[in-house]
Design an enzyme around this catalytic site. Structure first.
Site, PDB file in Angstrom:
ATOM      1  N   SER A 164      -0.610  -5.614  -1.279  1.00  0.00           N
ATOM      2  CA  SER A 164      -0.088  -5.047  -2.521  1.00  0.00           C
ATOM      3  C   SER A 164      -1.195  -5.011  -3.579  1.00  0.00           C
ATOM      4  O   SER A 164      -2.242  -4.407  -3.346  1.00  0.00           O
ATOM      5  CB  SER A 164       1.139  -5.840  -2.991  1.00  0.00           C
ATOM      6  OG  SER A 164       1.829  -5.160  -4.002  1.00  0.00           O
ATOM      7  N   ASP A 289       7.599   1.084   2.367  1.00  0.00           N
ATOM      8  CA  ASP A 289       7.008   0.285   1.295  1.00  0.00           C
ATOM      9  C   ASP A 289       7.653   0.574  -0.059  1.00  0.00           C
ATOM     10  O   ASP A 289       7.734  -0.306  -0.918  1.00  0.00           O
ATOM     11  CB  ASP A 289       5.509   0.589   1.188  1.00  0.00           C
ATOM     12  CG  ASP A 289       4.643  -0.574   1.633  1.00  0.00           C
ATOM     13  OD1 ASP A 289       5.048  -1.723   1.404  1.00  0.00           O
ATOM     14  OD2 ASP A 289       3.565  -0.337   2.192  1.00  0.00           O
ATOM     15  N   HIS A 404       8.388  -3.421   1.387  1.00  0.00           N
ATOM     16  CA  HIS A 404       7.149  -3.935   0.807  1.00  0.00           C
ATOM     17  C   HIS A 404       7.040  -5.440   1.051  1.00  0.00           C
ATOM     18  O   HIS A 404       7.993  -6.189   0.819  1.00  0.00           O
ATOM     19  CB  HIS A 404       7.140  -3.641  -0.695  1.00  0.00           C
ATOM     20  CG  HIS A 404       5.824  -3.834  -1.348  1.00  0.00           C
ATOM     21  ND1 HIS A 404       4.679  -3.203  -0.925  1.00  0.00           N
ATOM     22  CD2 HIS A 404       5.442  -4.607  -2.402  1.00  0.00           C
ATOM     23  CE1 HIS A 404       3.668  -3.555  -1.693  1.00  0.00           C
ATOM     24  NE2 HIS A 404       4.098  -4.424  -2.588  1.00  0.00           N
TER      25      HIS A 404
END
Length: 504
Positions: A164, A289, A404
């Site tokens: 991330s 995601d 995610h």
């Protein structure tokens, strides 16, 4: 909550120069001697662990890190240090400390040296100076390069990886000329420097907003005032605005990001890939995601009892396309709904929302980064992946894929450490990812190393921009090519051809 969603996690892996037959005991570093602990991890196997080794002095507020003055005697490196000051998960309070620049080192004897640090500090806080988080990361990498040989590591074989905001940080680090010669390989999971949230395009406005919240002036005295203000107050003032509106998506409200400062980042990220020409690079995303963002913008996504109106998909398309104007927004909507037919199902509508956010926020920027890395590569190799193991969250829709951060539990072997919480197929996923990742750290090729892999993962540029689809059933059909090419082409060519719109 949002900082947790985009938390900065970076890990460094190094390959041992020699395999030691006994515990390291005390180790010399540039700051002084450090002593960790030896832990048994199986029959005739053990691991030396050093926690809380300072790699820089306690940082000054809104200042670059400086060298640690060192210590006398032997530092007992047996306890974790505090994490950097940040919002808690509910964004209601501040946890951590300004004194947070420390490293943790794990040394499995005869295997890989692993160095971890977790930085979640404010990456930009003023108009003309900033990127302090990136400078902290760089300082840690440089410390590792200078000192890791004393722990048995090879300073010329450093791999950094993150997820991330950590994935974007990894990308920034290999693009910055400040790290020239320090990094050999890198892995970006669900985040690159080209993501729409990765660079703050209006840092002055954001810094002034924080200054006003804490009672500081917005003129030439702003930075000095912020440096004297209670750091908890400044951290709370940097809290992002949460939105549940399709017309005001959360991705546009993520302001704690690096800036193009002419120093650490001398130019736009897409112009800096020549600096990574000799760095081996893996980058990829999870197939859904964008789900975590989609559920904030359009909450009905996860509610099987509530339909998602078509109008919200249109509003989201227009909002995400605002930099190119209304015509671009309409084009985005039409591109993603072209296969709907006259009567799309509610699940098709919901999945389309997730696809739009996944592509815009993560997938297209990552593919662009892969193309740029491959195009500029000299000795560096490029590998692409899509992680598609379905989410294990039971309340999610049946059509749900990998959300995610779903990949992290497998990379760090959670199915092995808490086996009762997983099925055998989940341990397969973890085994595959750990093998590919560690082989890559060792040799620069995820297929070659000490661990066997289920199928050969080809380089990105070979035979049509290939990628590996990672899940519990990896076989030769998992090697695919041209990941979502039509949508990548839309965003990078068609969408980009619309004239830009200046925001007021």
């Amino acid at each position: 909550m949002m900082m947790a969603m985009l938390g900065v996690f970076i890990s460094v892996a190094l390959i041992l120069g020699t395999a030691n037959a006994a515990s390291l005991g005390s180790v010399y570093t540039e700051g002084g001697m450090v002593q960790g602990k030896s832990h048994s991890v199986g029959l005739f196997r053990y691991m030396d662990v050093f926690k809380g080794i300072p790699f820089a002095a306690t940082p000054g507020r809104l200042e670059k890190p400086v060298p640690h003055p060192g210590w006398d005697g032997v530092l007992k490196a047996t306890d974790y240090s505090k994490r950097c000051m940040q919002l808690n998960l509910l964004a209601t309070d501040v946890v951590g400390s300004e004194d947070c620049l420390y490293l943790n080192i794990w040394i499995p004897q005869g295997n890989t040296v692993k160095v971890n640090w977790y930085l979640n500090d404010n990456l930009s806080m003023s108009c003309s100076i900033g990127n302090y988080g990136l400078w902290d990361q760089h300082t840690a990498i440089a410390w590792v390069h200078r000192n890791i040989r004393n722990f048995g590591g090879n300073p010329d074989n450093i791999t950094i990886f993150g997820e991330s905001a950590g994935g974007a940080s990894v990308n920034f680090q290999i693009l910055s000329p400040k790290n020239n010669g320090l990094i050999r390989r890198a892995i970006s999971q669900s985040g690159v420097a080209l993501c729409p949230w990765a660079v703050n395009r209006n840092p002055r406005q954001y810094a002034e907003e924080i200054a006003r919240k804490v009672g500081c002036p917005t003129d030439s005295g702003m930075v000095a005032c912020l440096r004297m203000t209670d750091p908890k107050a400044v951290t709370l003032a940097g809290n992002v605005k949460f939105s549940t509106s399709a017309s005001d998506p959360i991705v546009h409200n993520l302001a704690l990001s690096p800036v193009i400062d002419g120093d650490f980042l001398p130019a736009e990220p897409d112009t800096l890939f020549g600096n990574a020409a000799d760095i081996d690079y893996i980058a990829g995303v999870n197939d859904m995601d964008g789900h975590i963002f989609a559920t904030l913008d359009i909450p009905s996504i996860n509610n099987a009892l509530v339909s998602t109106p078509v109008e919200e998909v249109r509003a989201l398309s227009v909002a995400l396309s605002e930099s190119r104007g209304l015509d671009a927004g309409i084009a985005t909507y039409e591109e993603y709904t072209v296969n709907w037919g006259s009567n799309p199902s509610d699940s098709d509508i919901k999945k389309t929302v997730v696809d739009i956010e996944t592509d815009y926020i993560f997938l297209v920027p990552t593919q662009t980064a892969l193309y740029l890395h491959s195009d500029h590569a000299k000795s560096g190799r490029t590998y692409s992946y899509l992680f598609s193991e379905p989410s294990r969250i039971p309340v999610f829709p049946l059509w749900m894929g990998a959300d995610h951060a779903d990949d992290l539990q497998y990379v760090f072997g959670k199915p092995f450490t808490t086996p009762l919480g997983y099925f055998p197929r989940h341990r397969d996923v973890a085994k595959y990812m750990i093998s590919y990742w560690t082989n890559f750290a060792q040799t620069g090729d995820p297929n070659n190393g000490e661990s066997s892999v289920p199928v050969t993962w080809p380089e990105f540029a070979s035979n049509g921009h290939q990628y590996l689809d990672i899940n519990n059933n990896i076989n030769r059909d998992s090697v695919k090519q041209m990941l979502r090419t039509r949508l990548v082409y839309y965003w990078t060519t068609v969408f980009a051809s619309f004239p830009g719109v200046q925001k007021n």
